[in-house]
Design a protein around this motif. Structure first.
Motif, mmCIF file in Angstrom:
data_model
loop_
_atom_site.group_PDB
_atom_site.id
_atom_site.type_symbol
_atom_site.label_atom_id
_atom_site.label_comp_id
_atom_site.label_asym_id
_atom_site.label_seq_id
_atom_site.Cartn_x
_atom_site.Cartn_y
_atom_site.Cartn_z
ATOM 1 N N THR A 1 22.244 134.842 86.725
ATOM 2 C CA THR A 1 21.097 135.553 86.158
ATOM 3 C C THR A 1 19.952 135.551 87.158
ATOM 4 O O THR A 1 19.624 134.498 87.735
ATOM 5 C CB THR A 1 20.637 134.892 84.843
ATOM 6 O OG1 THR A 1 21.736 134.791 83.951
ATOM 7 C CG2 THR A 1 19.531 135.712 84.201
ATOM 8 N N GLU B 1 14.353 128.720 92.632
ATOM 9 C CA GLU B 1 13.084 129.394 92.349
ATOM 10 C C GLU B 1 12.359 129.684 93.655
ATOM 11 O O GLU B 1 12.234 128.800 94.510
ATOM 12 C CB GLU B 1 12.205 128.522 91.442
ATOM 13 C CG GLU B 1 12.832 128.228 90.088
ATOM 14 C CD GLU B 1 11.866 127.477 89.184
ATOM 15 O OE1 GLU B 1 10.648 127.756 89.275
ATOM 16 O OE2 GLU B 1 12.334 126.619 88.411
ATOM 17 N N VAL C 1 10.636 134.639 91.534
ATOM 18 C CA VAL C 1 11.973 135.054 91.139
ATOM 19 C C VAL C 1 12.807 133.789 90.925
ATOM 20 O O VAL C 1 12.683 132.819 91.681
ATOM 21 C CB VAL C 1 12.618 135.975 92.206
ATOM 22 C CG1 VAL C 1 12.666 135.288 93.557
ATOM 23 C CG2 VAL C 1 14.023 136.381 91.793
ATOM 24 N N VAL C 2 13.642 133.795 89.877
ATOM 25 C CA VAL C 2 14.466 132.636 89.529
ATOM 26 C C VAL C 2 15.924 133.084 89.450
ATOM 27 O O VAL C 2 16.257 134.014 88.707
ATOM 28 C CB VAL C 2 14.032 132.017 88.184
ATOM 29 C CG1 VAL C 2 14.934 130.826 87.832
ATOM 30 C CG2 VAL C 2 12.581 131.587 88.240
ATOM 31 N N GLY D 1 20.324 140.959 85.765
ATOM 32 C CA GLY D 1 19.026 140.846 86.418
ATOM 33 C C GLY D 1 18.823 141.928 87.462
ATOM 34 O O GLY D 1 19.755 142.637 87.860
ATOM 35 N N THR E 1 19.686 131.772 88.511
ATOM 36 C CA THR E 1 20.387 130.710 87.783
ATOM 37 C C THR E 1 21.884 131.001 87.799
ATOM 38 O O THR E 1 22.307 132.108 87.445
ATOM 39 C CB THR E 1 19.903 130.623 86.324
ATOM 40 O OG1 THR E 1 18.487 130.447 86.313
ATOM 41 C CG2 THR E 1 20.564 129.448 85.611
ATOM 42 N N ARG F 1 15.976 136.400 87.236
ATOM 43 C CA ARG F 1 14.789 136.703 86.438
ATOM 44 C C ARG F 1 13.588 136.887 87.354
ATOM 45 O O ARG F 1 13.517 136.289 88.429
ATOM 46 C CB ARG F 1 14.517 135.579 85.425
ATOM 47 C CG ARG F 1 15.600 135.468 84.358
ATOM 48 C CD ARG F 1 15.224 134.437 83.291
ATOM 49 N NE ARG F 1 15.132 133.083 83.830
ATOM 50 C CZ ARG F 1 13.994 132.427 84.007
ATOM 51 N NH1 ARG F 1 12.827 133.015 83.708
ATOM 52 N NH2 ARG F 1 13.985 131.203 84.497
ATOM 53 N N ARG F 2 12.652 137.696 86.902
ATOM 54 C CA ARG F 2 11.459 138.008 87.710
ATOM 55 C C ARG F 2 10.203 137.627 86.925
ATOM 56 O O ARG F 2 9.430 138.509 86.497
ATOM 57 C CB ARG F 2 11.440 139.495 88.061
ATOM 58 C CG ARG F 2 12.654 139.992 88.807
ATOM 59 C CD ARG F 2 12.603 139.637 90.261
ATOM 60 N NE ARG F 2 11.540 140.336 90.937
ATOM 61 C CZ ARG F 2 11.650 141.563 91.458
ATOM 62 N NH1 ARG F 2 12.805 142.218 91.358
ATOM 63 N NH2 ARG F 2 10.639 142.131 92.082
ATOM 64 N N PRO F 3 9.972 136.321 86.730
ATOM 65 C CA PRO F 3 8.703 135.952 86.086
ATOM 66 C C PRO F 3 7.535 136.318 86.991
ATOM 67 O O PRO F 3 7.705 136.588 88.177
ATOM 68 C CB PRO F 3 8.829 134.433 85.919
ATOM 69 C CG PRO F 3 9.781 134.013 86.975
ATOM 70 C CD PRO F 3 10.750 135.156 87.128
ATOM 71 N N GLU F 4 6.337 136.305 86.434
ATOM 72 C CA GLU F 4 5.158 136.715 87.206
ATOM 73 C C GLU F 4 4.966 135.779 88.401
ATOM 74 O O GLU F 4 4.897 134.569 88.269
ATOM 75 C CB GLU F 4 3.916 136.693 86.316
ATOM 76 C CG GLU F 4 2.664 137.214 87.013
ATOM 77 C CD GLU F 4 1.471 137.253 86.085
ATOM 78 O OE1 GLU F 4 0.382 137.587 86.546
ATOM 79 O OE2 GLU F 4 1.671 136.935 84.889
#
Length: 410
Positions: A337, A397, A345-346, A301, A348, A339-342
């Motif tokens: 991990t 999140e 940021v998440v 990530g 995990t 992640r950069r959703p719209e």
């Protein structure tokens, strides 16, 4: 998780090795009457077979109890079982001599002698192997094995057996008894090594915490030592000037006030630096620490461009999760991990040590409560728990829209 799988999964790695070792030797000891019974089956009549099996079962019972007490002694839970060791040794010697004597001088034909010979071999072989578990010095184990082999040669010679036959029996008993005794010694060594490695891992985690505390202490000393020395000197000078009614005393106290305020600001910076965790640094540190502890760790990530307060909150999540994996779990693999959703940021964190107690990482624990507080400051949420298949999952999140500012207590 219920059932046998859950019972096994909740054990730590050393406890699993101990359980495997314990039951392996239980089964080895319990195979002794099976060996004698298979030999007696069809060779002698049922009544005589049961009569021959009775002392073998007593010998097996002593061996099983000795195995249990010897492994407890190896793990430091009870003293060395010397009385049981001597009891099994005497029982092994008496039964072996009785079997040899009955085989050479007792009634019965060739079939009876075959069964008695098998009983003698099983008694000495298994007895010596089980006794080796309760002996610390390997030289004594060697003496035990050689002593029973030499004793068998001497007894058979006294009973009138030819020299070649006596040597054959002695060699057989020494070889097979030595094999099981060597297996016992290796198993004890392996069990001790596993417990030592587990203790070293716990020590490494404690040292990491202690090192961080020392670093914080050094930073505070560097900040406060010089400033407090200056404050002390200027305060003393101001006292002397005030006694002489010199106006410069006011200037010195103003300077003391300035230095005190500056010191307060620097202490806040130190505390802020201590409490504000850099996400990239924490990810790199987690990967290094977990791999050093023998846990396969993969990190993926992007963290570039995240606000400082978000990085700090997520960095603490990584730090707490890593600590829990090291201290409370029995994980073999761990994945982190980002992640950069719209609009957010998440983070995990997954590991396969869910079956072992996670302590503060369980719902409601103080570790999770602290993380939720930090994440709430940036509008984030935290979810943690078992995800099935022996996996523990922690998900943080954080929205990247309007957030309340992260406040760092002084």
């Amino acid at each position: 998780m219920a059932g046998p799988g859950g019972w096994w999964g909740r054990k730590s790695t050393p406890a699993k090795v101990e359980t495997y070792t314990r039951w392996s030797f239980y089964l080895i000891a319990l195979s002794e009457p099976l060996v004698v019974g298979v030999t007696a089956l069809g060779q002698v009549e049922a009544r005589l077979a049961l009569l021959l099996m009775a002392p073998v079962l007593v010998h097996v019972a002593l061996a099983v109890v000795l195995v249990s007490r010897a492994l407890d002694w190896t793990c430091g839970r009870r003293p060395q079982p010397l009385r049981l060791l001597w009891a099994l040794g005497v029982a092994t010697a008496v039964l072996a001599v009785a079997d040899l004597a009955l085989a050479q001088r007792g009634p019965g034909g060739e079939d009876t002698r075959t069964v008695l010979g098998a009983a003698c071999g099983a008694t000495v072989t298994y007895g010596v192997g089980m006794m080796a578990l309760a002996m610390k010095e390997r030289r004594r184990v060697v003496r035990l094995v050689v002593g029973f082999g030499a004793g068998a040669v001497l007894v058979t010679l006294l009973l009138g057996m030819p020299v070649l036959g006596s040597l054959t029996i002695g060699t057989f008993l020494t070889a097979f008894g030595g094999f099981i005794a060597a297996t016992s010694c290796f198993s004890v060594w392996l069990l001790n090594a596993v417990y030592a490695l587990d203790e070293a891992r716990e020590t490494r985690a404690r040292l990491a915490v202690a090192e961080e505390r020392l670093r914080f202490g050094r930073d505070l000393h560097d900040v406060m030592g010089r400033n407090l020395a200056v404050i002390a000197l200027k305060s003393e000078l101001a006292v002397q000037l005030a006694r002489r009614e010199r106006p410069e005393a006011v200037e010195q106290m103003i300077e003391v006030q300035r230095i005190a305020q500056e010191s307060q600001r620097e202490v806040r910076e130190v505390v802020r630096g201590y409490r504000r965790a850099d996400l990239e640094a924490e990810l790199s540190g987690a990967r290094g620490v977990l791999r050093a502890a023998g846990i396969d760790c993969e990190v993926s990530g992007e963290t570039d461009g995240l606000p400082a307060e978000v990085q700090s909150a997520l960095g603490w999540v990584v730090r707490e999760a890593t600590t829990n994996v090291l201290r409370h779990g029995d994980a073999k693999t761990c994945t982190v991990t980002v992640r950069r959703p719209e609009g957010g940021v998440v983070l995990t964190v997954r590991n396969d040590g869910a079956a072992a107690p996670h302590g503060s990482s369980r719902a409601g624990g103080t570790g999770l409560a602290g993380l939720r507080e930090r994440l709430s400051d940036v509008g984030g949420t935290l979810d943690a728990g078992e995800a099935g298949d022996g996996e523990f999952r922690l998900v943080a999140e954080v929205p990247l829209t309007a957030r309340p500012a992260l406040e760092v207590a002084s």
